[in-house]
Enzyme design. Structure first.
Site, mmCIF file in Angstrom:
data_model
loop_
_atom_site.group_PDB
_atom_site.id
_atom_site.type_symbol
_atom_site.label_atom_id
_atom_site.label_comp_id
_atom_site.label_asym_id
_atom_site.label_seq_id
_atom_site.Cartn_x
_atom_site.Cartn_y
_atom_site.Cartn_z
ATOM 1 N N LYS A 58 0.859 -1.199 0.000
ATOM 2 C CA LYS A 58 0.000 0.000 0.000
ATOM 3 C C LYS A 58 0.876 1.224 0.000
ATOM 4 O O LYS A 58 1.834 1.320 0.765
ATOM 5 C CB LYS A 58 -0.872 0.002 1.280
ATOM 6 C CG LYS A 58 -1.809 1.196 1.352
ATOM 7 C CD LYS A 58 -3.082 0.958 0.592
ATOM 8 C CE LYS A 58 -3.892 2.212 0.336
ATOM 9 N NZ LYS A 58 -3.507 2.931 -0.902
ATOM 10 N N LYS A 70 5.353 1.780 -3.140
ATOM 11 C CA LYS A 70 5.282 3.120 -3.749
ATOM 12 C C LYS A 70 5.503 2.973 -5.234
ATOM 13 O O LYS A 70 6.182 2.032 -5.675
ATOM 14 C CB LYS A 70 6.376 4.018 -3.172
ATOM 15 C CG LYS A 70 6.134 5.494 -3.383
ATOM 16 C CD LYS A 70 5.242 6.036 -2.277
ATOM 17 C CE LYS A 70 4.786 7.446 -2.513
ATOM 18 N NZ LYS A 70 4.082 7.971 -1.323
ATOM 19 N N ASP A 95 -0.132 10.680 -4.673
ATOM 20 C CA ASP A 95 1.004 11.342 -4.020
ATOM 21 C C ASP A 95 1.227 12.608 -4.854
ATOM 22 O O ASP A 95 0.306 13.063 -5.555
ATOM 23 C CB ASP A 95 2.244 10.427 -3.998
ATOM 24 C CG ASP A 95 3.356 10.962 -3.087
ATOM 25 O OD1 ASP A 95 3.271 10.785 -1.864
ATOM 26 O OD2 ASP A 95 4.322 11.577 -3.590
HETATM 27 P P1 NDP Z 1 0.778 17.850 -4.617
HETATM 28 O O1 NDP Z 1 1.288 17.471 -5.937
HETATM 29 O O2 NDP Z 1 -0.690 18.040 -4.418
HETATM 30 O O3 NDP Z 1 1.489 19.181 -4.110
HETATM 31 C C1 NDP Z 1 2.874 19.289 -4.007
HETATM 32 C C2 NDP Z 1 3.218 20.721 -3.682
HETATM 33 O O4 NDP Z 1 4.604 20.825 -3.390
HETATM 34 C C3 NDP Z 1 2.943 21.664 -4.849
HETATM 35 O O5 NDP Z 1 2.574 22.916 -4.353
HETATM 36 C C4 NDP Z 1 4.323 21.717 -5.530
HETATM 37 O O6 NDP Z 1 4.538 22.865 -6.352
HETATM 38 C C5 NDP Z 1 5.215 21.751 -4.308
HETATM 39 N N1 NDP Z 1 6.579 21.318 -4.657
HETATM 40 C C6 NDP Z 1 6.949 20.165 -5.257
HETATM 41 N N2 NDP Z 1 8.265 20.118 -5.445
HETATM 42 C C7 NDP Z 1 8.737 21.279 -4.960
HETATM 43 C C8 NDP Z 1 10.023 21.832 -4.862
HETATM 44 N N3 NDP Z 1 11.095 21.174 -5.302
HETATM 45 N N4 NDP Z 1 10.156 23.078 -4.296
HETATM 46 C C9 NDP Z 1 9.062 23.737 -3.852
HETATM 47 N N5 NDP Z 1 7.808 23.259 -3.914
HETATM 48 C C10 NDP Z 1 7.661 22.051 -4.459
HETATM 49 O O7 NDP Z 1 1.323 16.735 -3.624
HETATM 50 P P2 NDP Z 1 0.848 16.375 -2.136
HETATM 51 O O8 NDP Z 1 0.362 17.582 -1.437
HETATM 52 O O9 NDP Z 1 -0.006 15.185 -2.224
HETATM 53 O O10 NDP Z 1 2.247 15.880 -1.506
HETATM 54 C C11 NDP Z 1 3.122 16.750 -0.819
HETATM 55 C C12 NDP Z 1 4.047 15.932 0.053
HETATM 56 O O11 NDP Z 1 3.266 15.160 0.981
HETATM 57 C C13 NDP Z 1 4.913 14.911 -0.698
HETATM 58 O O12 NDP Z 1 6.140 14.781 -0.002
HETATM 59 C C14 NDP Z 1 4.117 13.615 -0.531
HETATM 60 O O13 NDP Z 1 4.954 12.480 -0.647
HETATM 61 C C15 NDP Z 1 3.606 13.783 0.880
HETATM 62 N N6 NDP Z 1 2.452 12.976 1.248
HETATM 63 C C16 NDP Z 1 1.306 13.011 0.513
HETATM 64 C C17 NDP Z 1 0.212 12.259 0.903
HETATM 65 C C18 NDP Z 1 -1.084 12.326 0.191
HETATM 66 O O14 NDP Z 1 -2.027 11.705 0.657
HETATM 67 N N7 NDP Z 1 -1.223 13.061 -0.893
HETATM 68 C C19 NDP Z 1 0.286 11.355 2.063
HETATM 69 C C20 NDP Z 1 1.527 11.448 2.802
HETATM 70 C C21 NDP Z 1 2.550 12.221 2.386
HETATM 71 P P3 NDP Z 1 4.423 22.757 -7.937
HETATM 72 O O15 NDP Z 1 2.964 22.572 -8.219
HETATM 73 O O16 NDP Z 1 4.982 24.031 -8.427
HETATM 74 O O17 NDP Z 1 5.247 21.551 -8.352
HETATM 75 O O1 2IT Z 2 3.056 8.934 1.292
HETATM 76 C C1 2IT Z 2 1.900 8.499 1.527
HETATM 77 O O2 2IT Z 2 1.614 7.968 2.605
HETATM 78 C C2 2IT Z 2 0.877 8.632 0.483
HETATM 79 N N1 2IT Z 2 1.137 9.211 -0.563
HETATM 80 C C3 2IT Z 2 -0.496 8.041 0.688
HETATM 81 C C4 2IT Z 2 -0.495 6.576 0.406
HETATM 82 C C5 2IT Z 2 -1.840 5.915 0.410
HETATM 83 O O3 2IT Z 2 -1.853 4.733 0.062
HETATM 84 O O4 2IT Z 2 -2.848 6.534 0.740
#
Ligand code: NDP
Ligand code: 2IT
Length: 446
Positions: free
Chosen positions: A90, A126, A166
């Protein structure tokens, strides 16, 4: 570094060359586990660590697709099926040009322990692609997702591997991926989480990572008799996790003063709430624009490039990407009075930054604990799919809250038990590891 850590790390670096993020993720876990291995010779004997650092399976594939001008494009797709001791693989799918095997291995490795911490029956995995959804039309994103799923569908299943979103993979992409899976398999199955609410998705999954991160931070603050009420909060990113972390901070009485994207960051002294938050949601989720437009609209500061951590804040919630907080950023945050950091993103703090936080007694919630709410509610989505029922918003939110409180307790307890009270990094790594290690021993050498 001790002999034990040295030996493992030499092996990891030799076997996985040019994968620095994977080395970094493993090193942190192995350092945390030293006192555990010392107390549990059975783990050493069964070579649990050597087995854990090797993914059970890695799938790499070609994704050809046709862009709007009729040109053929080729991207690379991956799924790292890391560990299935506790349940089916997962973890999310990341679409970003920086994606490579090493990045997905770091994410898959961390996912094993994070998923264990949720208390749900979930293994770790992943996947993703170096495809960049920015500036692509909806049709291009759809054709790419269809191409990606045309290979991935052979490897996933409701009891085998259940991907989710993600970075770069949100509701739109999950929809296209689900549609293609259903067509190829002729089966309507819960093989992805983060689905639309009308076709098997769970309420609160969209909000879960951001909300969960704030719930975990709230628990850490409570240990010092503090709350979010009246605090200044710096958040990086402006995607899914950042958006809902901001909403929850607002609900708890805090003030969100920054957000960012890869082009720059804004500082809004009025606080990013109400109609400003609504504008951000429309900007990022529908118009898919740049954060500068927010500054233009509300006449606040915009700065190009990185630098979001120079903003004065009581609490920092990094919600963008890996290694976005350097040692210097951490020093600046501490100098400006920051006393709590909860990682919404995966591995956003460098090891040097973490050391600065810990040395300065900052409440530091590592990603494995702080962002586990997303996968936690994914686990709840799977349960609802299996039972063919839907829980209410209140029910799912209450379960998410419970999961985050339990992760806080489990981390604190493990840290205390193994000699580093108050260290959530050690606590989360150890608590997550113990369940997986015991399950691996129970299941024999497989
Ligand atoms: P999104 O794609 O929705 O958003 C990512 C954000 O981060 C965007 O605003 C993006 O800007 C910015 N970003 C990416 N790379 C950079 C960089 N190098 N410098 C500055 N800003 C940057 O992704 P999520 O919100 O889903 O994910 C964000 C983080 O959270 C990641 O690390 C992900 O692994 C983690 N995460 C996500 C989960 C989920 O359920 N979605 C669960 C657990 C963790 P831009 O649009 O300009 O690229
Ligand atoms: O980094 C993370 O935990 C996620 N992007 C969510 C994974 C999931 O299976 O909901």
């Amino acid at each position: 570094m001790s002999n034990f850590v040295d030996t493992i790390m030499a092996h990891v670096k030799n076997m996985n060359q040019a994968e620095p993020e994977f080395h970094q993720a493993v090193q942190e876990v192995v350092e945390s586990l030293e006192p555990v291995i010392a107390k549990h010779p059975e783990f050493k004997e069964a070579k649990i660590l050597e087995r854990l650092i090797e993914p059970e399976r890695v799938i790499m594939f070609r994704v050809p697709w046709v862009d709007d001008r009729g040109n053929v494009q080729v991207n690379r797709g991956f799924r790292v099926e890391f560990n299935s001791a506790l349940g089916p693989y997962k973890g999310g799918l990341r679409f970003h040009p920086s994606v490579n095997l090493g990045i997905l291995k770091f994410l898959g490795f961390e996912q094993i322990f994070k998923n264990s911490l949720t208390t749900l029956p979930l293994g770790g995995g992943k996947g993703g692609s170096d495809f960049d959804p920015h500036q692509k039309s909806d049709d291009e994103v759809m054709r790419f997702c269809q191409g990606f799923m045309s290979e991935l569908f052979r490897h996933i299943g409701p009891n085998t591997d259940i991907p989710a979103g993600d970075m770069g993979v949100g509701g739109r992409e999950i929809g296209f991926l689900f549609g293609q899976y259903k067509k190829l398999r002729n089966a309507f199955e819960g093989i992805l989480t983060g689905k639309g609410l009308e076709w098997g998705g769970s309420l609160i999954r969209t909000e879960a990572t951001g909300y969960g991160c704030v719930y975990l931070a709230e628990e850490m603050l409570k240990t010092q008799q503090k709350s979010f009420d009246g605090l200044r909060v710096a958040i990086s990113g402006s995607g899914n996790v950042a958006q809902y972390a901001a909403q929850k901070v607002n609900q708890l009485g805090g003030k969100v003063v920054t957000l960012s994207d890869s082009s720059g960051f804004i500082v809004d002294e009025e606080g990013i709430s109400g109609e400003r938050w609504d504008f951000l949601m429309d900007l990022k989720n529908f118009r898919r624009g740049r954060i500068k437009e927010y500054a233009d609209k509300f006449k606040c500061e915009f700065h190009e490039g990185i630098g979001v951590w120079n903003t004065k804040a009581d609490v920092a919630l990094p919600c963008a990407t890996q290694n976005e907080i350097s040692e210097e950023d951490a020093q600046t945050l501490v100098k400006n009075g920051c006393f709590c950091v909860a990682e919404g993103a995966n591995m956003p703090s460098t090891p040097e930054a973490i050391e600065v936080f810990l040395n300065n007694k900052v409440l530091f919630g590592p990603g494995k604990a702080a962002n586990a709410g997303g996968v936690g509610v994914s686990g709840l989505e799977m349960s609802q799919n299996s039972m063919r029922i839907s829980w209410t918003r209140e029910e799912v939110d209450a379960k998410l809250h419970r999961i985050m409180k339990d992760i806080h307790i489990a981390s604190i307890t493990a840290a205390e038990r193994f000699g580093s009270p108050g260290n959530y990094v050690h606590g989360a790594n150890i608590a997550g590891f113990l369940k997986v290690a015991n399950a691996m021993i129970d299941q024999g050498v497989v």
